[in-house]
Design an enzyme around this catalytic site. Structure first.
Site, PDB file in Angstrom:
ATOM      1  N   CYS A  38      32.381   8.917  -1.531  1.00  0.00           N
ATOM      2  CA  CYS A  38      32.176   9.922   0.209  1.00  0.00           C
ATOM      3  C   CYS A  38      33.130   9.039   1.393  1.00  0.00           C
ATOM      4  CB  CYS A  38      30.547   9.869   0.603  1.00  0.00           C
ATOM      5  SG  CYS A  38      30.183   8.610   0.795  1.00  0.00           S
ATOM      6  N   ALA A  39      32.837  10.339   2.425  1.00  0.00           N
ATOM      7  CA  ALA A  39      32.797   9.509   4.437  1.00  0.00           C
ATOM      8  C   ALA A  39      32.406   8.461   4.081  1.00  0.00           C
ATOM      9  CB  ALA A  39      32.301  10.709   5.005  1.00  0.00           C
TER      10      ALA A  39
END
Length: 375
Positions: free
Chosen positions: A73-74
């Site tokens: 994810c980020a």
């Protein structure tokens, strides 16, 4: 099942060693399409996190059971939650520590070659951003070229090698990443060099990097020769190292050429770009090995993870070096450009010393792939 935490360094080795990996990327579709972890044998499934909040049962058939699965994810949080759900469903998975933020920051130092009389040259590969930095070392001394902002990586590496950083160079005023050059120089007492034609707005002291400048590294006197090569910027300067390597900055890459528009002067600099690529470089020895400041695609990596190619081979194979018609060349480098780098105007301001964003702000400025090339 166990949930494993992988570092960016571990993922980098899988890229370089061309290992298989299945990545479940839980960022939004537009973020994934714009930028992802590239690997020669990587497979991907992009399902945004918000679609998985109620459970992962629907995606289980889409995940392989015969290869490693990494959730990305980020910034890490969402990938941990998804990985835990997959573990509860009986799958063995890992997540990327720090998410894409950590991937963007990681540097992998790789030895390129030995140099004369025991010297060495190292390439620092920033896989997540496509940046390439260099350290030349010889008998207790080092020079650094195009350092990114993670200064500890370079100073710690120099300590490991037992060398003192004496010279720090930027081939040009960078617009796609924040330079660590002058900060390394300030921390070590080294001399910081910048092309004066790129430095008209900088607010700090520097030593002019001029055409023909020759620096000797170590007692073995390894040559670092500056070679004026404008076009990406008006001050862009290349280096010939030990008569073996040509460090081209952002003028020439393995599979592309530099873009001339990041200071808003594309039309003005097109002729300089062509002059450098089609005249200045043509006068050099074709056996020189090109070491650029960026790469665009994972296919540009060699078997050992380095990004390097013989100049003569690029004259034959790089499309940007084989556009005979000048008008077609002009159209190619002005009308068919990729999107400009994220926050490139602010990054230029940082590299001029005009603004000093904090670390989180710098990270946000640099998020995304390399966009300083025309392919």
């Amino acid at each position: 099942m166990t949930v494993y935490k992988w570092t960016a360094a571990e993922v980098a080795r899988k890229v370089i060693d061309k290992e298989e990996l299945f990545i479940l990327d839980v960022r939004n579709h537009d973020a994934f399409e714009d930028w992802k972890i590239e690997g020669h044998k990587f497979e991907y499934l992009n399902i945004p996190y918000f679609e998985l909040i109620d459970g992962v049962e629907e995606i289980l058939p889409k995940l392989p059971t015969d290869k490693e699965v990494l959730v990305v994810c980020a910034k890490e949080g969402s990938s941990v939650m998804v990985a835990e759900m997959l573990s509860e469903a009986g799958r063995e998975v890992a997540y990327l520590e720090g998410g894409m933020k950590s991937w963007s920051s990681y540097l992998e130092p790789i030895k390129v070659s030995d140099l004369e009389n025991g010297g060495e040259i190292y390439q620092f590969v920033r896989l997540g951003k496509g940046c390439l930095s260099y350290m030349v070392i010889s008998e207790g001394e080092a020079a650094i070229i195009d350092a990114v902002r993670f200064t500890d990586v370079f100073t710690n590496f120099a300590k490991e090698k037992g060398v003192e950083i004496k010279h720090v160079f930027d081939t040009h005023l960078h617009a796609d990443h924040i330079s660590g050059g002058r900060h390394i120089a300030a921390a070590t007492g080294a001399t910081y060099y910048l092309p004066p034609k790129d430095a008209t707005e900088v607010v700090f002291d520097y030593t002019p990097l001029t055409d023909g400048l020759n620096i000797k590294i170590g007692a073995s006197q390894i040559d670092v020769n500056a070679f004026y090569s404008p076009g990406h910027t008006i001050g862009s300067t290349s280096f010939i190292i030990d008569n073996q390597f040509l460090l081209t900055g952002d003028i020439l890459f393995i599979d592309s050429i530099g873009r001339p528009d990041l200071a808003g002067l594309a039309e003005d600099w097109v002729d300089d770009l062509r002059e450098t690529l089609y005249s200045r470089y043509r006068e050099l020895a074709e056996d020189l090995v090109v070491l650029p400041a960026h790469f665009m695609i994972i296919d540009e990596l060699n078997e050992d993870g380095t990004v390097a190619r013989r100049l003569g081979d690029l004259f034959k194979e790089n499309h940007g070096l084989n556009i005979e018609d000048e008008d077609e060349f002009r159209r190619t480098v002005t009308d068919h450009l990729p999107p400009q780098p994220n926050a490139y105007q602010q990054i230029r301001q940082v590299n001029m010393g005009k603004i000093t964003p904090d670390n989180d702000e710098q990270t946000e400025m640099e998020i995304g792939p390399n966009r300083c090339a025309v392919r």
